[in-house]
Design a protein around this motif. Structure first.
Motif, PDB file in Angstrom:
ATOM      1  N   UNK A  78       0.905  -1.336   0.045  1.00 47.31           N
ATOM      2  CA  UNK A  78      -0.005   0.068  -0.026  1.00 47.31           C
ATOM      3  C   UNK A  78       0.896   1.141   0.013  1.00 47.31           C
ATOM      4  N   UNK A  79       2.050   1.368   0.981  1.00 48.10           N
ATOM      5  CA  UNK A  79       3.051   2.300   0.841  1.00 48.10           C
ATOM      6  C   UNK A  79       3.405   2.605  -0.489  1.00 48.10           C
ATOM      7  N   UNK A 159       1.898   3.611  10.422  1.00 47.05           N
ATOM      8  CA  UNK A 159       1.746   4.966  11.306  1.00 47.05           C
ATOM      9  C   UNK A 159       2.203   6.382  10.950  1.00 47.05           C
ATOM     10  N   UNK A 160       3.567   6.107  10.527  1.00 47.44           N
ATOM     11  CA  UNK A 160       4.194   7.175   9.860  1.00 47.44           C
ATOM     12  C   UNK A 160       3.636   7.922   8.569  1.00 47.44           C
ATOM     13  N   UNK A 205      12.930  11.292  10.753  1.00 49.13           N
ATOM     14  CA  UNK A 205      13.797  11.864   9.700  1.00 49.13           C
ATOM     15  C   UNK A 205      14.074  11.155   8.452  1.00 49.13           C
ATOM     16  N   UNK A 206      13.787   9.785   8.556  1.00 44.92           N
ATOM     17  CA  UNK A 206      14.239   9.099   7.286  1.00 44.92           C
ATOM     18  C   UNK A 206      12.962   8.586   6.343  1.00 44.92           C
ATOM     19  N   UNK A 207      11.833   9.543   6.568  1.00 46.69           N
ATOM     20  CA  UNK A 207      10.747   9.269   6.038  1.00 46.69           C
ATOM     21  C   UNK A 207      10.950   9.631   4.535  1.00 46.69           C
ATOM     22  N   UNK A 208      10.061   8.794   3.662  1.00 50.93           N
ATOM     23  CA  UNK A 208      10.360   8.835   2.080  1.00 50.93           C
ATOM     24  C   UNK A 208      10.297  10.221   1.784  1.00 50.93           C
ATOM     25  N   UNK A 213       7.493  17.209   4.104  1.00 50.41           N
ATOM     26  CA  UNK A 213       7.133  17.300   5.249  1.00 50.41           C
ATOM     27  C   UNK A 213       7.636  18.589   5.739  1.00 50.41           C
ATOM     28  N   UNK A 214       9.080  18.661   5.311  1.00 54.43           N
ATOM     29  CA  UNK A 214      10.052  20.079   5.843  1.00 54.43           C
ATOM     30  C   UNK A 214       9.225  21.205   4.882  1.00 54.43           C
TER      31      UNK A 214
END
Length: 301
Positions: A78-79, A159-160, A205-208, A213-214
């Motif tokens: 799904x991701x 969750x992330x 911090x390692x999110x795809x 996000x930043x």
């Protein structure tokens, strides 16, 4: 309260906080109120020379393909689908905006006297889950309605990813409701988004999609500190913060001394008060904007 008194109070507050711890543009500046990543020119998804009708069919088919694949997908799959289709669908929507350039260029001038051809287009894109998004006083593009990806992938991803899509949903809905329901974006709305985005980027911090996000964090914090052309946070000509904003910022710094956002706000205020006599109004704004931009970039690099 005089500015000098406020400044002295602020310095006392900042000193106390330090001890405890041991995205209004000036009228003559041309900036859109919304900036975003666009994919229409991406060579992997080039859709040049397709007309709007072809793109609409393509968009519908891709939506159906995604829904079909998602039914059988586990979380990892799904991701992967989200990563793939976020870009695919964004490309198609951006390409529809290009194909509908003539419509979008005149849309702002139609008001309540839209011809039947435009009303039919509104219904068509409404059915697709798209809308005419207002970028500034004269510019529009097409955008997928808030919550499309969140509602589609809810409880099917980690969750992330869930947190990220929920924050994007909230952020987008504020802008959507401002355009269509005239629901003002309050300082509390902005403050909550800033805090939640900060927590997210520090935790994942390692999110795809950490760069996006930043960017959301930066855009929301910038709006919080500078406002919009329609609702700035300070009077440019007088170089004076509006009382509501000044009180909000001082309260935010006082109540959240450990937040990066509060530290940036503290430096924003200090720079504001120190330099309000050193520049012309336009120079002051540009200097403050560049200073704040650099502070944010440094703290979340």
């Amino acid at each position: 309260m005089s500015k000098n008194c406020i400044y002295i109070s602020l310095l006392s507050l900042l000193t106390f906080a330090s001890c405890e711890k041991e995205k209004m543009t000036p009228a003559n500046t041309s900036n859109d109120t919304i900036t975003e990543v666009h994919y229409a020119s991406d060579p992997d998804y080039a859709l040049a020379n397709k007309n709007a009708q072809e793109l609409v069919v393509h968009f519908e088919n891709e939506q159906k393909n995604l829904q079909k694949k998602l039914k059988k997908a586990n979380k990892k799959e799904a991701e992967a689908l989200f990563i793939d289709y976020y870009k695919k669908l964004s490309v198609i929507v951006d390409s529809i905006s290009v194909a509908e350039t003539n419509t979008l260029n005149t849309y702002h001038s139609l008001g309540n006297t839209k011809p039947d051809s435009i009303l039919r287009k509104e219904k068509l894109y409404e059915k697709l889950g798209l809308y005419f998004r207002k970028l500034d006083s004269t510019k529009y593009d097409f955008k997928i309605k808030p919550g499309y990806f969140y509602n589609l992938f809810h409880k099917k991803i980690s969750s992330e990813y869930e947190q990220y899509l929920k924050l994007r949903f909230k952020e987008h809905k504020l802008l959507y409701d401002l355009q269509f329901k005239n629901e003002k974006i309050t300082l509390q709305d902005q403050r909550e988004l800033i805090i939640n985005w900060e927590k997210f980027i520090l935790k994942h911090k390692d999110f795809k999609f950490i760069d996006l996000a930043k960017k959301s964090y930066t855009d929301n914090l910038t709006m919080y500190l500078f406002g919009t052309p329609e609702k700035p946070t300070f009077e440019i000509s007088a170089k004076k913060l509006y009382m509501e904003n000044e009180q909000e910022y001082i309260s935010f710094v006082k109540n959240n001394p450990k937040l990066i956002s509060a530290e940036i706000t503290k430096k924003f205020l200090k720079h504001f008060y120190v330099n309000d006599k050193n520049f012309t109004a336009e120079e002051f704004y540009i200097d403050l904007k560049e200073f704040t931009k650099a502070e944010i970039a440094e703290r979340i690099k």
